[in-house]
Scaffold this active site. Structure first.
Site, PDB file in Angstrom:
ATOM      1  N   CYS A 121       0.659  -1.342   0.084  1.00  0.00           N
ATOM      2  CA  CYS A 121      -0.038   0.136   0.264  1.00  0.00           C
ATOM      3  C   CYS A 121       0.736   1.420  -0.050  1.00  0.00           C
ATOM      4  CB  CYS A 121      -0.874   0.263   1.247  1.00  0.00           C
ATOM      5  SG  CYS A 121      -0.269  -0.517   2.737  1.00  0.00           S
TER       6      CYS A 121
ATOM      7  N   LYS B   1      -5.780  -8.379  11.840  1.00  0.00           N
ATOM      8  CA  LYS B   1      -5.246  -6.698  11.638  1.00  0.00           C
ATOM      9  C   LYS B   1      -6.809  -6.896  11.367  1.00  0.00           C
ATOM     10  CE  LYS B   1      -3.433  -3.214   8.520  1.00  0.00           C
ATOM     11  NZ  LYS B   1      -1.903  -3.239   7.732  1.00  0.00           N
TER      12      LYS B   1
ATOM     13  N   LYS C 176      -3.555  -5.853  15.982  1.00  0.00           N
ATOM     14  CA  LYS C 176      -3.788  -4.787  15.550  1.00  0.00           C
ATOM     15  C   LYS C 176      -4.897  -4.594  15.389  1.00  0.00           C
ATOM     16  CE  LYS C 176      -1.871  -2.175  12.172  1.00  0.00           C
ATOM     17  NZ  LYS C 176      -1.447  -1.859  10.842  1.00  0.00           N
TER      18      LYS C 176
ATOM     19  N   TYR D 246       4.772   4.223  19.087  1.00  0.00           N
ATOM     20  CA  TYR D 246       5.334   5.491  18.539  1.00  0.00           C
ATOM     21  C   TYR D 246       5.661   5.921  19.918  1.00  0.00           C
ATOM     22  CZ  TYR D 246       3.237   4.083  14.566  1.00  0.00           C
ATOM     23  OH  TYR D 246       2.599   3.455  13.124  1.00  0.00           O
TER      24      TYR D 246
HETATM   25  C1  PBG Z   1       0.308  -1.481   5.942  1.00  0.00           C
HETATM   26  C2  PBG Z   1       0.089  -0.799   7.288  1.00  0.00           C
HETATM   27  C3  PBG Z   1      -0.460  -0.275   7.975  1.00  0.00           C
HETATM   28  C4  PBG Z   1      -0.258  -0.199   9.799  1.00  0.00           C
HETATM   29  C5  PBG Z   1       1.006  -0.460   9.385  1.00  0.00           C
HETATM   30  N1  PBG Z   1       1.254  -1.108   7.983  1.00  0.00           N
HETATM   31  C6  PBG Z   1      -1.953   0.848   7.471  1.00  0.00           C
HETATM   32  C7  PBG Z   1      -3.201   0.424   6.980  1.00  0.00           C
HETATM   33  O1  PBG Z   1      -3.243  -1.086   6.873  1.00  0.00           O
HETATM   34  O2  PBG Z   1      -3.641   1.077   6.288  1.00  0.00           O
HETATM   35  C8  PBG Z   1      -0.916   0.665  10.613  1.00  0.00           C
HETATM   36  C9  PBG Z   1      -0.097   1.300  10.903  1.00  0.00           C
HETATM   37  C10 PBG Z   1      -0.770   2.223  12.703  1.00  0.00           C
HETATM   38  O3  PBG Z   1      -1.908   2.971  12.272  1.00  0.00           O
HETATM   39  O4  PBG Z   1       0.316   2.961  13.305  1.00  0.00           O
HETATM   40  N2  PBG Z   1      -1.013  -1.884   5.458  1.00  0.00           N
END
Ligand code: PBG
Length: 324
Positions: free
Chosen positions: A122, A195, A248, A313
């Site tokens: 992405c 996720k 996540k 973070y």
């Molecule tokens: C990539 C990815 C994302 C995050 C980690 N890897 C964004 C998404 O899937 O839209 C999110 C990390 C965060 O919000 O701190 N796919």
């Protein structure tokens, strides 16, 4: 015997007593710190929705990595923002892609720091989706080849752990077999297993410039309402060869972290995502909360739920606070 026989307050009387019976010990050993690398030199731009976090060029990422290591944090998680994005996300799996070059530079300059890489398309696709798009659909199986290629180029550049975050079906197996076939059987996979399609990734998409240009990610990321499905996702990734499984986001999924750890007993990571970070920062800036106490309480809660690893973070601040 007088009632009550058991008075929980007896063991809360002073800090030494509390220390002695404390069940969860948050430690710098638990943290992974995410970093965003961009092309250029001497480039450093703050991510407006994530105060204290920056897009940085390779030279500055190397300096940052040294600082992270000096704080005792064991690992960074690298995300790349490429020079150009295209339909196929070519820079994601280019040998001289932004992340691949960053890994080489960090590995050359910084010893004893794990480099984990986010494996996804992405950040590299013009449409911002995590897979190849045809007729408005995100295609699964042809995406797998590209993800496997991306993970391999990361390993070749020196990555210590690869972390697929795309949520395509079968990607852990595809990555595992490509790594194995090329002599990287010892590189672990940390799979973003459960996720969710979450609104908490908003600030990250500013950081990675990866907002989908049409639609959303709900046809591949999980529905936030499901926990039995989260267990199936984790089981599948373990079957396919995941070494570490991830839940996540973290805060809205503490129940999933708990159940995943209980059910599988695998090293379990939780991603304390961008939106969770930004909410704390925003409230702290307004003086509404005590940032330090809130952050440590949140991270302890994530650990208590069952996480062995916390991607956050807050890692640098928390490392400093825990060291005091
Ligand atoms: C990539 C990815 C994302 C995050 C980690 N890897 C964004 C998404 O899937 O839209 C999110 C990390 C965060 O919000 O701190 N796919």
């Amino acid at each position: 015997m007088q009632f009550p026989a058991y008075r929980p307050r007896r063991l809360r009387k002073n800090e030494n007593l509390r220390r002695m019976v404390r069940e969860t010990d948050l430690s710098v050993d638990d943290f992974i710190y995410p970093l965003f690398v961009t092309p250029g030199e001497g480039f450093k731009k703050e991510i407006s929705s994530m105060p204290g976090n920056y897009q940085m060029s390779i030279d500055l990422i190397v300096e940052e990595a040294k600082e992270v290591k000096d704080l005792g944090i064991p690992a960074i998680l690298l995300f790349g923002i490429p020079e150009v994005k295209d339909e196929a996300g070519s820079e994601a799996y280019a040998e001289d892609g932004i992340v691949q070059r960053a890994i080489r530079a960090i590995k050359k300059e910084v010893s004893n720091l794990l480099v984990v890489t986010d494996v996804c398309l992405c950040e590299y696709t013009s449409h911002g989706h995590c897979g190849i798009v045809r007729n408005g659909e995100i295609l699964n199986d042809i995406t797998l080849e590209l993800l496997a290629k991306e993970a391999l180029t990361h390993a070749e550049a020196g990555a210590d752990i690869v972390a697929p975050s795309d949520m395509m079906d079968g990607r852990v197996a595809a990555i595992r077999s490509n790594l194995d076939e090329n002599g990287f059987q010892d590189i672990p996979i940390m799979a973003y297993s459960a996720k969710q399609a979450s609104a908490f990734y908003g600030p990250f998409r500013e950081a990675a410039e990866s907002t989908p240009q049409f639609g959303d990610r709900r046809s591949y990321q999980m529905d936030a309402a499901n926990s039995l499905e989260a267990i199936r996702e984790v089981a599948l990734d373990i079957e396919e060869g995941a070494d570490i499984v991830m839940v996540k986001p973290a805060l809205s999924c503490l129940d999933l972290i708990h159940v995943v750890k209980q059910e599988f007993g695998y090293p379990t990571a939780a991603y304390n995502v961008s939106g969770e970070f930004s909410m704390v920062k925003a409230a702290a800036e307004r003086g509404w909360i005590d940032e330090r106490r809130v952050v440590l309480e949140i991270l302890t809660g994530i650990k208590r739920a069952g996480a062995d690893i916390i991607i956050t973070y807050h890692a640098k601040d928390a490392a400093r606070w825990l060291g005091e």
